[in-house]
Design a protein around this motif. Structure first.
Motif, PDB file in Angstrom:
ATOM      1  N   VAL A  74       5.191  10.057 -14.141  1.00 34.00           N
ATOM      2  CA  VAL A  74       4.179  11.028 -14.504  1.00 34.00           C
ATOM      3  C   VAL A  74       2.796  10.493 -14.138  1.00 34.00           C
ATOM      4  O   VAL A  74       1.937  11.221 -13.678  1.00 34.00           O
ATOM      5  CB  VAL A  74       4.255  11.355 -16.014  1.00 34.00           C
ATOM      6  N   GLY A  75       2.585   9.211 -14.350  1.00 29.00           N
ATOM      7  CA  GLY A  75       1.287   8.612 -14.064  1.00 29.00           C
ATOM      8  C   GLY A  75       1.403   7.120 -13.854  1.00 29.00           C
ATOM      9  O   GLY A  75       2.501   6.584 -13.716  1.00 29.00           O
ATOM     10  N   LEU A  76       0.253   6.465 -13.846  1.00 28.50           N
ATOM     11  CA  LEU A  76       0.180   5.019 -13.659  1.00 28.50           C
ATOM     12  C   LEU A  76      -0.541   4.406 -14.852  1.00 28.50           C
ATOM     13  O   LEU A  76      -1.288   5.102 -15.525  1.00 28.50           O
ATOM     14  CB  LEU A  76      -0.588   4.686 -12.381  1.00 28.50           C
ATOM     15  N   SER A 134       0.829  -1.193   0.000  1.00 27.82           N
ATOM     16  CA  SER A 134       0.000   0.000   0.000  1.00 27.82           C
ATOM     17  C   SER A 134       0.872   1.255   0.000  1.00 27.82           C
ATOM     18  O   SER A 134       1.768   1.399   0.834  1.00 27.82           O
ATOM     19  CB  SER A 134      -0.899  -0.017   1.243  1.00 27.82           C
ATOM     20  N   ASP A 135       0.596   2.153  -0.933  1.00 25.94           N
ATOM     21  CA  ASP A 135       1.356   3.393  -1.075  1.00 25.94           C
ATOM     22  C   ASP A 135       0.375   4.568  -1.243  1.00 25.94           C
ATOM     23  O   ASP A 135       0.300   5.173  -2.310  1.00 25.94           O
ATOM     24  CB  ASP A 135       2.286   3.277  -2.290  1.00 25.94           C
ATOM     25  N   PRO A 136      -0.395   4.877  -0.190  1.00 20.77           N
ATOM     26  CA  PRO A 136      -1.421   5.914  -0.320  1.00 20.77           C
ATOM     27  C   PRO A 136      -0.855   7.300  -0.608  1.00 20.77           C
ATOM     28  O   PRO A 136      -1.514   8.121  -1.232  1.00 20.77           O
ATOM     29  CB  PRO A 136      -2.158   5.882   1.021  1.00 20.77           C
ATOM     30  N   GLY A 137       0.361   7.571  -0.188  1.00 21.63           N
ATOM     31  CA  GLY A 137       0.966   8.881  -0.397  1.00 21.63           C
ATOM     32  C   GLY A 137       1.707   9.023  -1.710  1.00 21.63           C
ATOM     33  O   GLY A 137       2.327  10.060  -1.963  1.00 21.63           O
ATOM     34  N   ALA A 138       1.695   7.988  -2.548  1.00 17.84           N
ATOM     35  CA  ALA A 138       2.336   8.017  -3.870  1.00 17.84           C
ATOM     36  C   ALA A 138       3.847   8.230  -3.811  1.00 17.84           C
ATOM     37  O   ALA A 138       4.427   8.873  -4.679  1.00 17.84           O
ATOM     38  CB  ALA A 138       1.676   9.042  -4.780  1.00 17.84           C
ATOM     39  N   SER A 139       4.497   7.668  -2.788  1.00 21.58           N
ATOM     40  CA  SER A 139       5.952   7.821  -2.702  1.00 21.58           C
ATOM     41  C   SER A 139       6.654   7.161  -3.887  1.00 21.58           C
ATOM     42  O   SER A 139       7.720   7.601  -4.301  1.00 21.58           O
ATOM     43  CB  SER A 139       6.476   7.266  -1.380  1.00 21.58           C
ATOM     44  N   VAL A 140       6.041   6.124  -4.461  1.00 19.29           N
ATOM     45  CA  VAL A 140       6.648   5.474  -5.626  1.00 19.29           C
ATOM     46  C   VAL A 140       6.713   6.433  -6.813  1.00 19.29           C
ATOM     47  O   VAL A 140       7.676   6.412  -7.576  1.00 19.29           O
ATOM     48  CB  VAL A 140       5.911   4.163  -6.006  1.00 19.29           C
ATOM     49  N   LYS A 141       5.699   7.294  -6.947  1.00 17.11           N
ATOM     50  CA  LYS A 141       5.698   8.229  -8.070  1.00 17.11           C
ATOM     51  C   LYS A 141       6.865   9.206  -7.966  1.00 17.11           C
ATOM     52  O   LYS A 141       7.514   9.500  -8.966  1.00 17.11           O
ATOM     53  CB  LYS A 141       4.365   8.969  -8.148  1.00 17.11           C
ATOM     54  N   HIS A 177       8.885   0.834 -17.513  1.00 15.88           N
ATOM     55  CA  HIS A 177       7.878   0.997 -18.568  1.00 15.88           C
ATOM     56  C   HIS A 177       6.735   1.810 -17.991  1.00 15.88           C
ATOM     57  O   HIS A 177       6.000   1.328 -17.135  1.00 15.88           O
ATOM     58  CB  HIS A 177       7.382  -0.375 -19.040  1.00 15.88           C
ATOM     59  N   GLU A 178       6.606   3.071 -18.432  1.00 14.77           N
ATOM     60  CA  GLU A 178       5.495   3.910 -17.974  1.00 14.77           C
ATOM     61  C   GLU A 178       4.326   3.743 -18.918  1.00 14.77           C
ATOM     62  O   GLU A 178       4.490   3.687 -20.129  1.00 14.77           O
ATOM     63  CB  GLU A 178       5.917   5.374 -17.916  1.00 14.77           C
ATOM     64  N   GLY A 179       3.142   3.660 -18.347  1.00  8.12           N
ATOM     65  CA  GLY A 179       1.942   3.435 -19.133  1.00  8.12           C
ATOM     66  C   GLY A 179       1.625   1.952 -19.176  1.00  8.12           C
ATOM     67  O   GLY A 179       2.431   1.114 -18.756  1.00  8.12           O
ATOM     68  N   PRO A 180       0.447   1.620 -19.684  1.00  6.92           N
ATOM     69  CA  PRO A 180       0.034   0.219 -19.683  1.00  6.92           C
ATOM     70  C   PRO A 180       0.691  -0.579 -20.801  1.00  6.92           C
ATOM     71  O   PRO A 180       0.957  -0.047 -21.881  1.00  6.92           O
ATOM     72  CB  PRO A 180      -1.479   0.302 -19.902  1.00  6.92           C
TER      73      PRO A 180
END
Length: 194
Positions: free
Chosen positions: A157-159, A144-151, A175-178
């Motif tokens: 830029v996004g998920l 769980s990363d509710p604070g978006a520390s991974v970003k 690899h960014e994006g799906p």
């Protein structure tokens, strides 16, 4: 006047029907309709370090959102040194993440005896993530990363985003994006995870 009212009612009915179809499409867990793999069968020969990961979810039968975020993920990555690792950052609220999930399911079933898979559930609520994982089970846990520390740590830029670590524990591909297909995801894993 009566004809105008009937015409407006028909238009409204069409809009409601179109909106219902649109909402149903947005909420669908995948466009592929692919069935969930039999993880217990596919991963039964996984070596001990990988089997330990998969037992946390009872081979996909129990959604696992673990606390600790990026710190817990990094601890797990250190324990897995010697094994290539695929990490997927996702959120249940993220449409492209949902579309990509069937490819992660298939890749984990096919490659999970040689490559470790882990997730990081970003900017999400655990209850929503567990509900989604109930619909689209994975054989591995997510942190769980509710604070978006991974970003911020990975300058995303996004998920979604997928990270591949080699067996030495070095990040070798981001690899960014799906991913748009399971073969594309599998090709990157085969190319970078050694």
């Amino acid at each position: 006047m009566e004809a105008h009212r009937i015409s407006c009612q028909r238009a409204l009915a069409l809009l409601v029907a179109a909106g219902t179809a649109l909402v149903a499409g947005c909420g669908a867990s995948s466009g592929s309709g692919s069935p969930t793999p039999d993880y217990a069968k596919a991963l039964k020969s996984a070596p001990a370090p990988l089997a330990a990961i998969y037992t946390q979810t009872n081979f996909g039968a129990r959604p696992a959102i673990l606390p600790g975020g990026l710190d817990a993920l990094n601890t797990e990555l250190a324990k897995l040194k010697g094994t290539p690792v695929v990490v997927n950052a996702w959120g249940s609220w993220c449409g492209p993440c949902r579309q990509e999930f069937p490819y992660l399911q298939q890749a984990a079933a096919k490659l999970g005896t040689k490559v470790a898979f882990l997730g990081i559930d970003t900017q999400d609520q655990d209850a929503a993530a567990k509900t989604f994982l109930g619909e689209r089970p994975l054989p591995y846990p997510s942190y769980s990363d509710p604070g978006a520390s991974v970003k911020s740590a990975y300058h995303l830029v996004g998920l979604p985003a997928t990270f591949i670590y080699d067996s030495a524990g070095k990040l070798v591909n981001t690899h960014e994006g799906p991913y748009t297909s399971e073969p594309a995801l599998a090709a990157d894993i085969q190319r970078f995870a050694n």
